[in-house]
Design a protein around this motif. Structure first.
Motif, PDB file in Angstrom:
ATOM      1  N   ASP A 170       0.831  -1.206   0.000  1.00  0.00           N
ATOM      2  CA  ASP A 170       0.000   0.000   0.000  1.00  0.00           C
ATOM      3  C   ASP A 170       0.869   1.261   0.000  1.00  0.00           C
ATOM      4  O   ASP A 170       0.594   2.216  -0.741  1.00  0.00           O
ATOM      5  CB  ASP A 170      -0.914   0.009   1.228  1.00  0.00           C
ATOM      6  CG  ASP A 170      -1.932  -1.130   1.225  1.00  0.00           C
ATOM      7  OD1 ASP A 170      -2.195  -1.672   0.131  1.00  0.00           O
ATOM      8  OD2 ASP A 170      -2.441  -1.466   2.302  1.00  0.00           O
ATOM      9  N   ALA A 196       1.376   4.198  -2.927  1.00  0.00           N
ATOM     10  CA  ALA A 196       1.109   5.600  -2.613  1.00  0.00           C
ATOM     11  C   ALA A 196       2.318   6.474  -2.915  1.00  0.00           C
ATOM     12  O   ALA A 196       2.192   7.581  -3.475  1.00  0.00           O
ATOM     13  CB  ALA A 196       0.711   5.738  -1.146  1.00  0.00           C
ATOM     14  N   GLU A 197       3.498   5.993  -2.573  1.00  0.00           N
ATOM     15  CA  GLU A 197       4.717   6.774  -2.793  1.00  0.00           C
ATOM     16  C   GLU A 197       5.041   6.889  -4.279  1.00  0.00           C
ATOM     17  O   GLU A 197       5.489   7.942  -4.740  1.00  0.00           O
ATOM     18  CB  GLU A 197       5.876   6.131  -2.022  1.00  0.00           C
ATOM     19  CG  GLU A 197       5.738   6.281  -0.508  1.00  0.00           C
ATOM     20  CD  GLU A 197       6.539   5.275   0.293  1.00  0.00           C
ATOM     21  OE1 GLU A 197       6.407   5.280   1.537  1.00  0.00           O
ATOM     22  OE2 GLU A 197       7.288   4.466  -0.317  1.00  0.00           O
ATOM     23  N   LYS A 199       2.836   6.685  -6.886  1.00  0.00           N
ATOM     24  CA  LYS A 199       1.887   7.539  -7.604  1.00  0.00           C
ATOM     25  C   LYS A 199       2.134   9.007  -7.278  1.00  0.00           C
ATOM     26  O   LYS A 199       1.947   9.880  -8.135  1.00  0.00           O
ATOM     27  CB  LYS A 199       0.442   7.128  -7.316  1.00  0.00           C
ATOM     28  CG  LYS A 199      -0.087   7.440  -5.938  1.00  0.00           C
ATOM     29  CD  LYS A 199      -1.521   6.917  -5.789  1.00  0.00           C
ATOM     30  CE  LYS A 199      -2.119   7.297  -4.438  1.00  0.00           C
ATOM     31  NZ  LYS A 199      -3.493   6.768  -4.273  1.00  0.00           N
ATOM     32  N   HIS A 259      -3.598   6.661  -9.441  1.00  0.00           N
ATOM     33  CA  HIS A 259      -3.687   5.259  -9.024  1.00  0.00           C
ATOM     34  C   HIS A 259      -2.424   4.500  -9.426  1.00  0.00           C
ATOM     35  O   HIS A 259      -1.863   4.742 -10.499  1.00  0.00           O
ATOM     36  CB  HIS A 259      -4.912   4.582  -9.650  1.00  0.00           C
ATOM     37  CG  HIS A 259      -6.193   5.292  -9.364  1.00  0.00           C
ATOM     38  ND1 HIS A 259      -6.867   5.163  -8.177  1.00  0.00           N
ATOM     39  CD2 HIS A 259      -6.911   6.168 -10.121  1.00  0.00           C
ATOM     40  CE1 HIS A 259      -7.946   5.922  -8.195  1.00  0.00           C
ATOM     41  NE2 HIS A 259      -8.009   6.536  -9.363  1.00  0.00           N
TER      42      HIS A 259
END
Length: 387
Positions: free
Chosen positions: A46, A50-51, A53, A60
């Motif tokens: 996860d 996140a890092e 994108k 996404h």
């Protein structure tokens, strides 16, 4: 055995691009192991998504088992199916074309521009027009960013909009590069990254799909986890794939991503030193043209055997004898036995680059004394005094 050969065999081999990992990567992976998240998925997956994108500037990201898996699922999520035609660069690694065939579609190869080796936008336009005229319009276009340089997406996206064809950008080699100030991996309806062992950053094996399309990202996530339905028991209404990234590899990727700019900077230093060396060597030039938006993944040269004392293949053999790894540029897909006879718009540019190109050691892990060794062998071979 000659003294020179004895020295070569007793010297550590210099690789083109070894993985650049150290204590930080060890720390991240150890923490992931101690957390108990060993199986695919977990908090590091996860966080890695996140890092990444945030780094690339998309909405996404889906961490997957490989860049090949990302191409495969990206095409499926775009609706590519059996008997469709997908246009792609002929000068690429086989994974691009292989993934197209996994969907049942047929790859159609387009040749390169002479400077960067990336897909030629003018040829792409001609290919899309000819396919329309034949009654077999392309269902998608997969441009490939070659050796760390993003393709000309300004032109490519304009051409594809004209024909109403979606773009899946193969940015497997270009993370950290830009085009027109925009990050590689942010172009097209979706883009793919690879974190294979020799890439600009690595998760050992792994890849990622990037997109601003929420529905497309959701479909890729669904397909990558065996298309399991959200019920307590195992239920499947679609064919799925075991394509998700493990939490351990994602932890490695997070450490690598935090060091990406430093690794790019080191590769840039090697590129500059090669440029300085070859500036006064007639018949050899650095491949790729302007470096302004490059990620410097690999440094390659183009050799003119009519001017130099050796051909690119002879130079590769000499380097190998000195225990130095080098490699030709990608052999174009239309020349590969498995794709021989495939349709395409071919000019011969990529074949010429393949026959005269050579990729040199340029990894961020390489110490300076190894670069000195490489330059010494090149100087001796090309009859030039090293700097």
């Amino acid at each position: 055995m000659s003294t020179k050969l004895e020295e070569s065999l007793s010297t550590e081999r210099i690789y083109m691009s070894k993985p650049d990992v150290g204590e930080l990567e060890e720390q991240y992976v150890l923490e992931a192991m101690r957390s108990g998240w060993i199986a695919p998925l977990g908090p590091d997956v996860d966080a890695f998504e996140a890092e990444m994108k945030a780094r690339v500037g998309v909405d996404h990201a889906v961490a997957l088992a490989s860049g090949t898996a990302a191409i495969h699922l990206g095409l499926l999520a775009m609706g590519i199916k059996a008997d469709d035609i997908v246009v792609t660069s002929t000068m690429t690694f086989a994974a691009t074309a292989n993934a197209i065939t996994y969907t049942g579609a047929t790859p159609y190869f387009v040749d390169s521009d002479a400077i960067t080796g990336n897909i030629d936008p003018e040829l792409l336009q001609r290919a899309l027009q000819e396919l329309v005229e034949k009654g077999t319009p392309a269902a998608a276009v997969v441009p490939v960013d070659l050796l760390g340089k993003a393709a000309d997406y300004t032109a490519i996206e304009a051409v594809c909009r004209e024909f109403g064809v979606p773009v899946l950008a193969d940015a497997a080699e270009s993370l950290g590069a830009t085009h027109a100030g925009k990050q590689a991996g942010s172009f097209g309806r979706a883009a793919v990254l690879s974190f294979n062992g020799n890439k600009i950053m690595t998760t050992s094996g792994g890849g990622m799909l990037l997109t601003d399309d929420e529905d497309l990202a959701a479909q890729v996530r669904y397909l990558s986890t065996q298309a399991r339905q959200p019920v307590v028991h195992y239920e499947h209404t679609d064919i799925g794939y075991n394509y998700r990234m493990s939490n351990l590899l994602a932890a490695l990727g997070r450490a690598q991503l935090s060091r990406l700019d430093d690794m790019i900077e080191r590769r840039e230093m090697w590129r500059n030193k090669y440029r300085e060396f070859f500036a006064t060597v007639p018949g050899i030039e650095i491949f790729g043209g302007n470096d302004a938006e490059d990620n410097y993944w690999l440094t390659s040269i183009i050799v003119d055997p009519a001017v130099t004392p050796v051909s690119s293949d002879e130079l590769r053999a000499i380097l190998d004898q000195a225990n130095i790894e080098s490699r030709p540029l990608w052999k174009p897909m239309h020349m590969q036995p498995v794709f021989m006879g495939s349709a395409g718009t071919i000019t011969g540019v990529s074949q010429g680059l393949y026959e005269r190109g050579l990729t040199l050691p340029s990894g961020s892990q390489m110490p300076e004394d190894q670069l000195v060794r490489v330059l010494k062998v090149l100087a001796d071979t090309l009859r030039r005094e090293p700097q």
